[in-house]
Write a protein that holds these residues in place. Sequence first.
Motif, short mmCIF file in Angstrom:
data_model
loop_
_atom_site.label_atom_id
_atom_site.label_comp_id
_atom_site.label_asym_id
_atom_site.label_seq_id
_atom_site.Cartn_x
_atom_site.Cartn_y
_atom_site.Cartn_z
N GLU A 171 -6.23 1.47 0.46
CA GLU A 171 -6.28 0.71 -0.79
C GLU A 171 -7.64 0.89 -1.47
N PHE B 188 -4.41 0.60 6.05
CA PHE B 188 -4.14 0.33 4.64
C PHE B 188 -5.32 -0.29 3.88
N ARG C 97 -0.70 -0.42 10.03
CA ARG C 97 -0.89 -0.81 8.62
C ARG C 97 -2.17 -1.61 8.44
N THR D 38 -1.60 0.45 -3.64
CA THR D 38 -0.73 1.31 -2.84
C THR D 38 0.73 1.12 -3.23
N ALA D 39 1.14 -0.13 -3.43
CA ALA D 39 2.52 -0.42 -3.80
C ALA D 39 2.86 0.18 -5.17
N CYS E 187 3.65 -3.06 2.05
CA CYS E 187 2.62 -2.95 1.01
C CYS E 187 2.37 -4.26 0.27
N VAL F 219 5.09 5.99 3.86
CA VAL F 219 5.29 4.59 3.46
C VAL F 219 6.77 4.21 3.55
N GLN G 25 8.44 1.48 5.93
CA GLN G 25 9.13 0.34 5.32
C GLN G 25 10.54 0.14 5.86
N TYR H 21 -1.13 -4.95 -0.63
CA TYR H 21 -1.86 -3.76 -1.11
C TYR H 21 -1.28 -3.32 -2.44
N ARG I 215 3.19 3.92 -4.77
CA ARG I 215 4.48 4.22 -4.12
C ARG I 215 5.61 4.25 -5.15
#
Length: 208
Positions: free
Chosen positions: A120, A116, A112, A169-170, A163, A152, A156, A166, A173
């Motif tokens: 991002e 990430f 990550r 990205t979150a 995330c 993701v 998780q 980020y 998602r």
Amino acid sequence: RFTMAGAGLVWEENYLTSKEDLQALKHSGRLMFQQVPLLSIADSNGKVELQQSWACVRYVADRFGCWPEGQTEKAVADATCEFVRDFEQTAGIVANGWGERAEDVAKITAARDRFFPRLEQFLAGRSGGAAAGGFAVGPEPCVADYVLLNAVLNAQDFVPDLCASYPVTASLRDRIAALPHMASYLQSNRRHGPVDEDYKERVVKIFG
């Protein structure tokens, strides 16, 4: 599965339950490389049967319109999928749950932290994309979004705050997960969770 869900498909899953099932399938001539999974899907010529996970993803995306329009956008989506696969391989997503949980968490966290920041930055810079309330490549969801969501959510399962640092990205998602077909899939028992002891026993029984 995530690409099929994103495409709004309904499918049936058939599981091997014994070594005999595996041997029968191998001797049937249906397995191109003597490996599973096997995707079997009807078409105008009868039935298409494919192996290798990424080939299956590409086929479903091609056939059911999960690529963005335009060659450039399609290439960007393809590259995004490849980037996500690099993350998955580095994080050991496929093998997670088979060893010590602390090792899985450490490997995912390290992956990550490596991938990430670049993800991002890419998502934030796409015109009409995730930062503007759209999706990974543009204003409409595509296969890159489904592949990303799969990675993701799997990660998780081991690192819940994956995330947290980020936000683009979150947000992406959550937007992908809220798509009607995807939300229906995620709320069903068809979505595979982390590997458990029962699953391990079955795999060893069949393939061991």
